[in-house]
Motif scaffolding. Structure first.
Motif, short mmCIF file in Angstrom:
data_model
loop_
_atom_site.label_atom_id
_atom_site.label_comp_id
_atom_site.label_asym_id
_atom_site.label_seq_id
_atom_site.Cartn_x
_atom_site.Cartn_y
_atom_site.Cartn_z
N ASP A 798 0.81 -1.21 0.00
CA ASP A 798 0.00 0.00 0.00
C ASP A 798 0.84 1.26 0.00
O ASP A 798 0.31 2.36 0.09
CB ASP A 798 -0.91 0.03 1.23
N ILE A 799 2.16 1.13 -0.07
CA ILE A 799 3.05 2.29 0.05
C ILE A 799 3.54 2.73 -1.33
O ILE A 799 3.97 1.91 -2.13
CB ILE A 799 4.25 1.95 0.95
N GLN A 800 3.46 4.02 -1.60
CA GLN A 800 4.03 4.58 -2.82
C GLN A 800 5.21 5.46 -2.44
O GLN A 800 5.11 6.32 -1.57
CB GLN A 800 3.01 5.41 -3.60
N LYS A 801 6.32 5.26 -3.11
CA LYS A 801 7.50 6.08 -2.91
C LYS A 801 7.61 7.09 -4.04
O LYS A 801 7.57 6.73 -5.22
CB LYS A 801 8.77 5.23 -2.86
N PHE A 802 7.73 8.35 -3.68
CA PHE A 802 7.84 9.43 -4.66
C PHE A 802 9.31 9.79 -4.84
O PHE A 802 10.03 10.00 -3.87
CB PHE A 802 7.05 10.65 -4.19
N ASP A 803 9.74 9.84 -6.09
CA ASP A 803 11.15 10.09 -6.40
C ASP A 803 11.51 11.56 -6.14
O ASP A 803 10.64 12.44 -6.12
CB ASP A 803 11.43 9.75 -7.86
N PRO A 804 12.81 11.82 -5.98
CA PRO A 804 13.26 13.22 -5.83
C PRO A 804 12.91 14.04 -7.06
O PRO A 804 12.72 13.50 -8.16
CB PRO A 804 14.77 13.10 -5.66
N GLU A 805 12.83 15.36 -6.89
CA GLU A 805 12.47 16.24 -8.00
C GLU A 805 13.31 17.51 -7.95
O GLU A 805 13.64 18.02 -6.88
CB GLU A 805 10.99 16.59 -7.92
N PHE A 806 13.68 18.00 -9.15
CA PHE A 806 14.41 19.24 -9.29
C PHE A 806 13.55 20.25 -10.06
O PHE A 806 12.84 19.87 -11.00
CB PHE A 806 15.72 19.03 -10.07
N PHE A 807 13.62 21.50 -9.65
CA PHE A 807 12.98 22.58 -10.39
C PHE A 807 14.03 23.65 -10.69
O PHE A 807 14.77 24.06 -9.79
CB PHE A 807 11.83 23.20 -9.59
N VAL A 808 14.07 24.10 -11.93
CA VAL A 808 15.07 25.08 -12.34
C VAL A 808 14.36 26.38 -12.73
O VAL A 808 13.43 26.37 -13.55
CB VAL A 808 15.90 24.57 -13.54
#
Length: 870
Positions: A798-808
């Motif tokens: 039931d667990i979702q892992k969200f990946d890292p994110e970059f904003f420029v």
């Protein structure tokens, strides 16, 4: 969207720095050329007495300049702080009642009610909104402060309750207003998201005036109009799908045979009419419009006495949507009218309906005081302030189901307001190499819940079965026989006959405040403090503070703080602090009441939030709220190696008796529902009108203890060359909050998991600003680490892992002259989004992204900004 005109502006002469670092009244005109030097910034907060440089402050402080603030393409100061301060996080909650307009934020993992907000060193009043989930945050609304009014912003990232008072558990944010005696600025900015929506225009300005030869008057005004965005998709779930051609359509569902082309056309027309889009339920930012005015003034009465004052007025409006009420759900049911005929809300809304929620916010304040020095070298600051914030709600495109065909479609559910008045006296006295600070204050607070329109909360005839007495013991009464004789299809022997249908009470989506839950909550408090600081040796600066506070509703408490800075070498310093904190639940947290409609799995459920000390929550086992207490530890290292400046700080916040909303207690009128039925009986016994239509109840409690630990790393480097000047800045925050006691009596497994894992533990902001001739360029990279979310339990599946994110972000500015510039920029250049939500509860109803995520999910945004200085 309704356009505002400024019909009231509170204008008064005002200004000032508090005693927490008195600055000269005759401030210099602000610099007009691009700022790329590497001058060390000075912090006013953190240590009383003479201001200290950021590098020698005994506690970590971020100082944001006018140039820093102007370099962020947001009109809301919450977004500005989120962009520039990694430990400051902010989420957008598009379907969350008042949180749609006043967004909850955190500093070092702590809600904003654990951060003290100051303007010119004076406490800023709270907003009228109490967040109905989580900690029940009731903090100041930073969006009421126009960026055009600011000279600088200081963010103290350390517990400072002993120095500045309750609420300063996580830190202090001090907004310093401009003090210019002449000149000014004008700016106009326009932007739009890559998706072609969310158009925003911001016009702002500041003008300084001289008050004789000894004073200043600085007037700032800002206007912003931002249109809504939509980042969802068409509503298509197993229980109802607006468009049968979509993948989620379930032809075997009970509703499918009734989904005619006429139904679909009506639903899509509702979306276009209400939201301006084909989707029946949009996900995104709301429409918003605001005008903000700040005035700051000061005058030197003599060489030893100054007068100051500052005031503000803000009027804003926003509107967003609630969940879509699809045809045939529990709100859209057949009932029998008084003549025995069948009626359904589909006759008003043939394609279903999505309630539209509007909040009108009015905010104003006034502060004034005298400060100066006596012949005995005693420095004083005597001040008084008043603050008021009000939110008036309107709900449209909905009904009160219990009124049946007599229901209107627009309601005024009520008004919330928060009012504060404070009198304060602060003193400083130099004793040899030490500064003794002491003072006292009195604070009076009132939180008011004003009754809504009668039709917004009344329990109409259809709030109970068989309201007209047509049936008795499964057989028609005389009244029933009469309507049958007139052609009614009434069948008392059929338990599914519409005569037995029970409809929800109140304006659907947000029932109004009834007289039973409309009242004022007041309290007063006073505080006395003492603070001594100074150089014990040439290399060692130390500080000690103690504070006594007494609340009319929570008694008294003593808190303390010790801090110090040691210059270990010419380039390296060591700093540390330890302190305790005390935060009394606000009158709003104690008294707020809310019944809102939520749609778990698409089924509308009315969930009520009731005061912990009130009869409803008490009937369900709640205890009256107690104060929160904290212990803070920090340890850091600072280093200055030429043009390279580095700070590294570790912190630990132990918070006891943390206030948080309990997981929703289910309510059911079904006698076989066990604990949910017991909760229903408790609501009935407490006199809750429409208890049959309430599906859940929660309340705030001192639910658990937490341990928050983290690291702040900040580095700056200035570089000069033949090709221009460059300033590099990097900030990185690691923050982790864990339970320090067993929360299972208050939170279910899902809420426990999301509390500890639902936000990124790592945040970073890295920027480079380069100036060459008439051109200036800025590149900023924002980083969000991974995080997790759970559906209903802690099971791995039931667990979702969200990946890292970059904003420029990028911005280029051309200076036509020293006083006129044009900037063009892009926020989120690569149009990045967080991972789509894969969990049922967070991805239902047309939602693509987890809507409460602190990782922005609006996409890329481009803008242009014209700035004139004179």
């Amino acid at each position: 969207m309704k356009k505002h005109t400024l019909n009231k502006v509170v204008v008064a002469l005002l200004a000032s720095y508090s005693l927490v670092g008195i600055a000269p009244v005759n401030a210099q005109e602000e610099q007009v050329a691009p700022d790329t030097d590497n001058t060390e910034k000075i912090a006013v907060v953190g240590a009383r007495g003479a201001p200290r440089s950021v590098g020698t402050s005994p506690v970590p402080v971020d100082v944001l300049s006018v140039e820093d603030i102007e370099g962020v393409a947001f009109s809301d100061l919450n977004d500005v702080l989120k962009t520039l301060v990694p430990s400051y996080d902010l989420s957008r909650q598009p379907i969350s009642d008042g949180a749609t307009f006043i967004r909850p934020a955190t500093l070092r993992g702590m809600p904003t009610d654990k951060t003290l907000v100051l303007v010119n060193g004076k406490r800023r009043h709270r907003s009228a909104l109490v967040q109905i989930g989580g900690s029940g945050t009731q903090g100041p609304d930073l969006a009421t402060i126009p960026s055009a009014a600011l000279g600088s912003v200081e963010v103290l990232r350390d517990g400072a309750a002993a120095q500045y008072g309750s609420d300063a558990i996580a830190g202090v944010i001090n907004f310093q207003l401009k003090e210019n005696t002449e000149g000014g600025t004008f700016s106009a900015e326009y932007g739009q998201f890559f998706e072609g929506d969310g158009d925003s225009i911001t016009i702002g300005g500041n003008k300084g005036f001289a008050l004789g030869e000894e004073g200043f008057l600085s007037v700032s005004l800002e206007y912003n109009d931002s249109e809504s965005t939509s980042r969802g998709e068409q509503y298509c779930e197993s229980w109802f799908c607006v468009d049968p051609s979509l993948e989620g359509f379930n032809p075997d569902a009970g509703y499918a045979q009734n989904v005619t082309p006429e139904f679909l056309a009506a639903a899509q027309e509702m979306g276009r009419r209400v939201h301006g889009a084909d989707v029946v339920q949009p996900w995104g930012q709301p429409n918003s419009e605001a005008i903000r005015v700040f005035v700051n003034a000061g005058y030197d009465i003599s060489s030893s006495m100054s007068w100051y004052a500052f005031t503000n007025y803000t009027s804003s409006e926003g509107d967003g949507s609630f969940f879509y009420r699809y045809p045939f759900n529990s709100v859209m049911q057949d009932i029998r009218l008084q003549d025995g005929s069948i009626w359904n809300p589909l006759e008003i809304y043939p394609g279903g309906f999505t309630p539209r929620f509007t909040g009108e916010i009015e905010d104003y304040s006034f502060a004034t005081g005298l400060k100066g020095t006596t012949e005995g070298d005693l420095t004083y600051d005597l001040s008084a302030r008043y603050g008021y914030n009000e939110i008036a709600y309107t709900l449209a495109n909905t009904i009160n189901p219990s009124l049946g065909d007599a229901s209107g479609t627009e309601f005024n559910p009520g008004t919330l307001s928060n009012e504060e008045m404070q009198i304060q006296a602060d003193f400083l006295y130099d004793i040899s190499d030490y500064t003794l600070a002491f003072g006292l204050s009195y604070l009076d607070e009132t939180y008011d819940i004003a009754e809504g329109q009668l039709e917004s909360y009344i329990d109409g005839p259809y709030a109970k079965a068989d309201p007209w007495g047509f049936c008795s013991e499964n057989a028609p009464t005389t009244a029933g026989l009469a309507v049958i004789a007139n052609g009614s299809t009434l069948d008392c022997a059929n338990p599914d006959d519409a005569v037995y249908q029970v409809m929800a009470v109140g304006s659907n989506g947000f029932p109004g405040y009834s007289p039973e839950f409309s009242e004022s909550y007041t309290r007063d408090s006073y505080a006395v403090y003492a603070d001594i600081s100074g150089d014990i040796t040439d290399d060692l600066f130390a500080q000690a503070a103690i504070r006594f506070e007494d609340y009319s509703d929570f008694g008294s408490e003593v808190v303390y703080k010790l801090a110090g800075f040691y210059q270990a070498t010419e380039s390296t310093g060591i700093r540390a602090s330890v302190g305790t904190g005390f935060r009394a639940p606000t009158p709003g947290q104690q008294g707020t009441t809310n019944v809102s409609t939520r749609l778990p799995n698409g089924t509308p459920v009315a969930v009520g939030l009731f005061p912990a000390a009130g009869p409803v929550a008490q009937a369900l086992g709640a205890d009256a709220l107690d104060p929160e207490t904290s212990t803070n530890f920090t340890f850091g290292v600072t280093s200055a190696l030429g043009d390279l400046n580095i700070t590294l700080d570790y912190y630990l916040i132990l918070l006891e008796d943390r206030v948080n909303a309990v997981s929703t207690r289910n309510v059911s009128a079904d006698p076989t529902a066990g604990a949910a039925y017991d909760n229903f009986l408790a609501l009935q016994a407490a006199g809750v009108v429409g208890a049959e239509s309430i599906g859940g109840v929660n309340y705030f409690q001192n639910a658990f203890d937490t341990k928050t630990s983290g690291i702040d790393f900040v580095v700056t480097y200035g570089m000069d060359s033949d090709y221009g000047d460059t300033m590099f800045t990097g900030s990185l925050n690691y923050n982790k909050t864990e339970f320090d006691s067993d929360p299972s009596a208050f939170l279910n497994a899902e809420n426990q998991f999301d509390f500890e894992n639902g936000t990124p533990t790592m945040r970073g902001v890295f920027s480079a600003k380069h100036s060459y001739g008439d051109i200036q360029g800025l590149v900023r990279v924002s980083y969000y680490g991974d995080y997790e979310n759970v559906e209903s339990s802690a099971a791995d599946s039931d667990i979702q892992k969200f990946d890292p994110e970059f904003f420029v972000d990028i911005e280029g500015t051309y200076f036509f002259t020293d006083t006129l510039s044009l900037a063009v920029g892009v926020r989120n250049l690569f149009d990045n989004y967080p991972d789509p939500s894969e969990l049922g509860g967070d991805s239902c109803c047309g939602r693509i992204y987890r809507s409460d995520s602190v990782v922005d999910w609006q996409g890329g945004y481009y803008y242009t900004k014209l700035v004139a200085k004179f």
